[in-house]
Design a protein around this motif. Sequence first.
Motif, PDB file in Angstrom:
ATOM      1  N   ASN A 117      27.393  42.420   0.877  1.00  0.00           N
ATOM      2  CA  ASN A 117      28.773  41.957   0.890  1.00  0.00           C
ATOM      3  C   ASN A 117      29.703  43.164   0.837  1.00  0.00           C
ATOM      4  O   ASN A 117      29.492  44.079   0.043  1.00  0.00           O
ATOM      5  N   GLU A 118      30.726  43.158   1.671  1.00  0.00           N
ATOM      6  CA  GLU A 118      31.713  44.241   1.701  1.00  0.00           C
ATOM      7  C   GLU A 118      32.232  44.500   0.283  1.00  0.00           C
ATOM      8  O   GLU A 118      32.642  43.581  -0.420  1.00  0.00           O
ATOM      9  N   GLY A 119      32.141  45.755  -0.173  1.00  0.00           N
ATOM     10  CA  GLY A 119      32.629  46.137  -1.491  1.00  0.00           C
ATOM     11  C   GLY A 119      31.603  46.007  -2.607  1.00  0.00           C
ATOM     12  O   GLY A 119      31.854  46.415  -3.736  1.00  0.00           O
ATOM     13  N   GLU A 120      30.447  45.451  -2.312  1.00  0.00           N
ATOM     14  CA  GLU A 120      29.397  45.254  -3.315  1.00  0.00           C
ATOM     15  C   GLU A 120      28.816  46.593  -3.767  1.00  0.00           C
ATOM     16  O   GLU A 120      28.601  47.489  -2.963  1.00  0.00           O
ATOM     17  N   GLN A 121      28.555  46.733  -5.068  1.00  0.00           N
ATOM     18  CA  GLN A 121      27.912  47.933  -5.606  1.00  0.00           C
ATOM     19  C   GLN A 121      26.405  47.745  -5.549  1.00  0.00           C
ATOM     20  O   GLN A 121      25.879  46.745  -6.049  1.00  0.00           O
ATOM     21  N   ILE A 122      25.701  48.725  -4.964  1.00  0.00           N
ATOM     22  CA  ILE A 122      24.246  48.672  -4.843  1.00  0.00           C
ATOM     23  C   ILE A 122      23.684  49.953  -5.427  1.00  0.00           C
ATOM     24  O   ILE A 122      24.120  51.055  -5.063  1.00  0.00           O
ATOM     25  N   CYS A 123      22.723  49.822  -6.342  1.00  0.00           N
ATOM     26  CA  CYS A 123      22.078  50.976  -6.973  1.00  0.00           C
ATOM     27  C   CYS A 123      20.614  51.009  -6.564  1.00  0.00           C
ATOM     28  O   CYS A 123      19.993  49.968  -6.373  1.00  0.00           O
ATOM     29  N   TYR A 124      20.068  52.213  -6.468  1.00  0.00           N
ATOM     30  CA  TYR A 124      18.645  52.319  -6.166  1.00  0.00           C
ATOM     31  C   TYR A 124      17.861  52.565  -7.450  1.00  0.00           C
ATOM     32  O   TYR A 124      18.342  53.187  -8.398  1.00  0.00           O
ATOM     33  N   GLY A 125      16.674  52.018  -7.464  1.00  0.00           N
ATOM     34  CA  GLY A 125      15.695  52.292  -8.503  1.00  0.00           C
ATOM     35  C   GLY A 125      14.422  52.722  -7.803  1.00  0.00           C
ATOM     36  O   GLY A 125      13.987  52.073  -6.855  1.00  0.00           O
TER      37      GLY A 125
ATOM     38  N   TYR B 217      10.698  57.868 -13.048  1.00  0.00           N
ATOM     39  CA  TYR B 217      11.595  57.093 -12.195  1.00  0.00           C
ATOM     40  C   TYR B 217      12.873  57.866 -11.887  1.00  0.00           C
ATOM     41  O   TYR B 217      13.180  58.876 -12.502  1.00  0.00           O
ATOM     42  N   TRP B 218      13.612  57.334 -10.918  1.00  0.00           N
ATOM     43  CA  TRP B 218      14.924  57.838 -10.510  1.00  0.00           C
ATOM     44  C   TRP B 218      15.891  56.663 -10.490  1.00  0.00           C
ATOM     45  O   TRP B 218      15.486  55.515 -10.356  1.00  0.00           O
ATOM     46  N   GLY B 219      17.168  56.969 -10.576  1.00  0.00           N
ATOM     47  CA  GLY B 219      18.186  55.927 -10.501  1.00  0.00           C
ATOM     48  C   GLY B 219      18.063  54.952 -11.638  1.00  0.00           C
ATOM     49  O   GLY B 219      17.892  55.341 -12.795  1.00  0.00           O
ATOM     50  N   THR B 220      18.128  53.671 -11.326  1.00  0.00           N
ATOM     51  CA  THR B 220      18.037  52.637 -12.353  1.00  0.00           C
ATOM     52  C   THR B 220      16.597  52.305 -12.719  1.00  0.00           C
ATOM     53  O   THR B 220      16.357  51.467 -13.580  1.00  0.00           O
ATOM     54  N   GLY B 221      15.627  52.961 -12.063  1.00  0.00           N
ATOM     55  CA  GLY B 221      14.221  52.718 -12.373  1.00  0.00           C
ATOM     56  C   GLY B 221      13.779  51.327 -11.997  1.00  0.00           C
ATOM     57  O   GLY B 221      14.500  50.566 -11.348  1.00  0.00           O
ATOM     58  N   PRO B 222      12.558  50.979 -12.441  1.00  0.00           N
ATOM     59  CA  PRO B 222      12.048  49.644 -12.139  1.00  0.00           C
ATOM     60  C   PRO B 222      12.865  48.566 -12.851  1.00  0.00           C
ATOM     61  O   PRO B 222      13.341  48.774 -13.969  1.00  0.00           O
ATOM     62  N   GLU B 223      13.039  47.447 -12.206  1.00  0.00           N
ATOM     63  CA  GLU B 223      13.749  46.292 -12.769  1.00  0.00           C
ATOM     64  C   GLU B 223      15.224  46.559 -13.043  1.00  0.00           C
ATOM     65  O   GLU B 223      15.850  45.828 -13.811  1.00  0.00           O
ATOM     66  N   ASN B 224      15.795  47.643 -12.481  1.00  0.00           N
ATOM     67  CA  ASN B 224      17.228  47.928 -12.665  1.00  0.00           C
ATOM     68  C   ASN B 224      17.558  48.079 -14.152  1.00  0.00           C
ATOM     69  O   ASN B 224      18.623  47.701 -14.615  1.00  0.00           O
ATOM     70  N   ALA B 225      16.610  48.657 -14.928  1.00  0.00           N
ATOM     71  CA  ALA B 225      16.691  48.651 -16.382  1.00  0.00           C
ATOM     72  C   ALA B 225      17.430  49.841 -16.985  1.00  0.00           C
ATOM     73  O   ALA B 225      17.789  49.814 -18.148  1.00  0.00           O
ATOM     74  N   GLU B 226      17.648  50.901 -16.216  1.00  0.00           N
ATOM     75  CA  GLU B 226      18.242  52.124 -16.768  1.00  0.00           C
ATOM     76  C   GLU B 226      19.659  52.321 -16.242  1.00  0.00           C
ATOM     77  O   GLU B 226      20.022  51.815 -15.188  1.00  0.00           O
ATOM     78  N   ASN B 227      20.442  53.092 -16.975  1.00  0.00           N
ATOM     79  CA  ASN B 227      21.778  53.481 -16.515  1.00  0.00           C
ATOM     80  C   ASN B 227      21.661  54.747 -15.685  1.00  0.00           C
ATOM     81  O   ASN B 227      20.767  55.564 -15.918  1.00  0.00           O
ATOM     82  N   CYS B 228      22.548  54.907 -14.750  1.00  0.00           N
ATOM     83  CA  CYS B 228      22.553  56.123 -13.946  1.00  0.00           C
ATOM     84  C   CYS B 228      24.001  56.485 -13.630  1.00  0.00           C
ATOM     85  O   CYS B 228      24.866  55.613 -13.606  1.00  0.00           O
ATOM     86  N   SER B 229      24.243  57.746 -13.379  1.00  0.00           N
ATOM     87  CA  SER B 229      25.621  58.168 -13.117  1.00  0.00           C
ATOM     88  C   SER B 229      25.909  58.343 -11.630  1.00  0.00           C
ATOM     89  O   SER B 229      27.056  58.304 -11.215  1.00  0.00           O
ATOM     90  N   ASP B 230      24.884  58.542 -10.820  1.00  0.00           N
ATOM     91  CA  ASP B 230      25.128  58.829  -9.400  1.00  0.00           C
ATOM     92  C   ASP B 230      24.114  58.166  -8.478  1.00  0.00           C
ATOM     93  O   ASP B 230      23.717  58.733  -7.477  1.00  0.00           O
TER      94      ASP B 230
END
Length: 121
Positions: A73-81, A91-104
Amino acid sequence: MRRAAALVLLAGTLAGSALPASAADVTFIMRNSHPNAVEVELYSQDRNHVWPGGNEVYYLDDGETKEIPLSCNEGEQICYGAWVSGDQGTYWGTGPENAENCSDCCYTCTGGETEEINLVP
């Protein structure tokens, strides 16, 4: 007269319907610079949605670069894990299950593609 009635009916139907969120396509460019294979998922931060979904992951061999196109969706925030296959503690990013915080590790869905995201040891 029939045409006018049909147009009024059509206009009323369109006015009462909710418009869907506008869609966009974005391509994540992921490079695995780790000596082991890596698994990747992409997580919407605005709705309950994961790519590729269905208990599947994107799999990158060591040294592999993969372009991952997705509709969002236009404007949607998507993070990689991402994580080392068989080792979810690395892991990198939000890791498995989108469980971690990330800054970039998050991108806004506006079309186009990300810069190359290099997963380094």
